[in-house]
Design a protein around this motif. Structure first.
Motif, short mmCIF file in Angstrom:
data_model
loop_
_atom_site.label_atom_id
_atom_site.label_comp_id
_atom_site.label_asym_id
_atom_site.label_seq_id
_atom_site.Cartn_x
_atom_site.Cartn_y
_atom_site.Cartn_z
N ASP A 59 0.83 -1.20 0.00
CA ASP A 59 0.00 0.00 0.00
C ASP A 59 0.87 1.26 0.00
O ASP A 59 2.06 1.22 0.31
CB ASP A 59 -0.95 0.00 1.20
N THR A 60 0.25 2.37 -0.34
CA THR A 60 0.97 3.64 -0.51
C THR A 60 1.66 4.08 0.77
O THR A 60 2.82 4.50 0.75
CB THR A 60 0.01 4.74 -0.97
N GLN A 61 0.97 3.99 1.91
CA GLN A 61 1.55 4.44 3.17
C GLN A 61 2.78 3.62 3.54
O GLN A 61 3.81 4.17 3.95
CB GLN A 61 0.50 4.34 4.28
N THR A 62 2.69 2.29 3.37
CA THR A 62 3.83 1.43 3.70
C THR A 62 4.99 1.70 2.76
O THR A 62 6.15 1.73 3.17
CB THR A 62 3.42 -0.06 3.61
N ARG A 63 4.67 1.91 1.49
CA ARG A 63 5.73 2.20 0.51
C ARG A 63 6.46 3.50 0.88
O ARG A 63 7.69 3.55 0.83
CB ARG A 63 5.13 2.32 -0.89
N MET A 64 5.73 4.52 1.25
CA MET A 64 6.34 5.78 1.64
C MET A 64 7.26 5.59 2.85
O MET A 64 8.36 6.16 2.92
CB MET A 64 5.27 6.82 1.95
N MET A 65 6.82 4.76 3.79
CA MET A 65 7.63 4.49 4.97
C MET A 65 8.94 3.77 4.60
O MET A 65 10.02 4.15 5.06
CB MET A 65 6.84 3.63 5.96
N LEU A 66 8.83 2.75 3.74
CA LEU A 66 10.01 1.99 3.34
C LEU A 66 10.98 2.85 2.52
O LEU A 66 12.21 2.72 2.64
CB LEU A 66 9.60 0.75 2.55
N GLU A 67 10.45 3.73 1.69
CA GLU A 67 11.31 4.62 0.91
C GLU A 67 12.03 5.61 1.83
O GLU A 67 13.19 5.97 1.57
CB GLU A 67 10.48 5.37 -0.14
N GLN A 68 11.35 6.03 2.89
CA GLN A 68 12.00 6.92 3.85
C GLN A 68 13.15 6.21 4.54
O GLN A 68 14.22 6.80 4.79
CB GLN A 68 10.98 7.43 4.87
N VAL A 69 12.96 4.93 4.87
CA VAL A 69 14.03 4.12 5.46
C VAL A 69 15.21 4.05 4.47
O VAL A 69 16.37 4.22 4.85
CB VAL A 69 13.53 2.70 5.80
N LEU A 70 14.88 3.78 3.21
CA LEU A 70 15.90 3.69 2.17
C LEU A 70 16.73 4.96 2.08
O LEU A 70 17.96 4.92 2.06
CB LEU A 70 15.22 3.41 0.82
N HIS A 71 16.07 6.10 2.04
CA HIS A 71 16.77 7.38 1.88
C HIS A 71 17.53 7.81 3.14
O HIS A 71 18.38 8.70 3.07
CB HIS A 71 15.77 8.47 1.49
N SER A 72 17.19 7.21 4.28
CA SER A 72 17.86 7.60 5.53
C SER A 72 19.19 6.88 5.74
O SER A 72 19.98 7.27 6.60
CB SER A 72 16.94 7.28 6.72
N PHE A 73 19.45 5.84 4.96
CA PHE A 73 20.67 5.03 5.13
C PHE A 73 21.89 5.86 4.76
O PHE A 73 22.00 6.36 3.64
CB PHE A 73 20.58 3.79 4.25
N ASP A 74 22.83 5.98 5.70
CA ASP A 74 23.98 6.87 5.48
C ASP A 74 25.10 6.51 6.45
O ASP A 74 24.89 5.74 7.40
CB ASP A 74 23.54 8.32 5.70
N ALA A 75 26.26 7.07 6.21
CA ALA A 75 27.36 6.95 7.15
C ALA A 75 27.01 7.74 8.41
O ALA A 75 26.40 8.80 8.35
CB ALA A 75 28.65 7.47 6.54
#
Length: 256
Positions: free
Chosen positions: A236-252
């Protein structure tokens, strides 16, 4: 997934000579409101039909009230896509019930869904699973490499192809398909690759995979996010947005 695909970064693979001219990016929602200008005769019309004008204004107010939640979600989408400052992204993370996880020893940080629990698994630097649904998970693997940057290994397209090949070599994989590829700058200008693809497996059916990778301090950091995306219960859209936010937060992790 992430625990089994790290071999695609074998140092024996040659660097691609392809010149990377553009990045495929994940779909983004853009708002383009366009309101017509009021007619010069609007005042006279309102005077001639005061009750009708009143009804129209009431309908507009009602419509605005009903659309308020949709507008809020659209604004959140803008936060996520980088159109608003980082402080807004923090509020967005709270809205999606995400919490910050930082491994100072290994040197990485990311957001994790608050409903996910940390579990131990061989080969994983850290792994979080959704309670009651272990196939929905977020994992990070850190391995030493001789590379100074991910660009020395190849372009984002080259790397995602290696990931797909690794997936297809698994006996349980029926099919694997790339959805999107992107590149962004992380901590201190760090080169970060992001990938999205789907895998149809005999173990758990269709899954959506979000992955990110970067090299820092002679270490390869690989994030793997897996979530069920079956036809009868699609992502669903809400879960996808959450997972994409996790993806973009990955950093050193910031140096202290």
């Amino acid at each position: 997934m992430a625990l089994q695909v790290c071999s695609c970064f074998a140092l024996s693979c040659p660097k691609q000579n392809q010149i990377h001219t553009q990045n495929l990016i994940f779909p983004k929602t853009l708002l383009s409101p366009s309101l017509p200008k009021a007619s010069s005769s609007s005042s006279s019309t309102q005077n001639r039909y005061p009750e009708k004008s009143k009804d129209i204004y009431e309908e507009l107010n009602l419509s605005i009230s009903f659309s308020k939640r949709s507008l809020n979600l659209s604004i959140l989408a803008l936060f996520f896509n980088g159109f608003l400052p980082n402080l807004s992204k923090c509020a967005y993370a709270e809205e999606l019930e995400l919490q910050r996880y930082t491994d100072s020893n290994e040197g990485f940080t990311l957001l994790i869904p608050s409903s996910f629990n940390k579990v131990e698994k061989a080969g994983a630097t850290v792994l979080f699973e959704e309670e009651g649904k272990g196939s929905n998970n977020v994992g990070v693997v850190v391995n030493p490499v001789r590379l100074s940057s991910l660009g020395e290994f190849g372009t984002p397209e080259f790397v995602v192809e290696k990931l797909i090949q690794a997936e297809k070599r698994k006996e349980s994989t029926k099919d694997a398909e790339v959805i999107g590829v992107a590149e962004r700058s992380g901590q201190g200008g760090l080169q970060v690759y992001e990938f999205e693809y789907k895998v149809d497996s005999t173990r758990g059916g269709m899954k959506r995979i979000f992955s990110a990778a970067f090299v820092a301090s002679k270490k390869l950091y690989l994030l793997n996010i897996a979530h069920s995306d079956k036809q009868e219960s699609p992502l669903d859209t809400q879960t996808r947005m959450m997972l994409e936010q996790v993806l973009h937060s990955f950093d050193a992790a910031p140096q202290t």
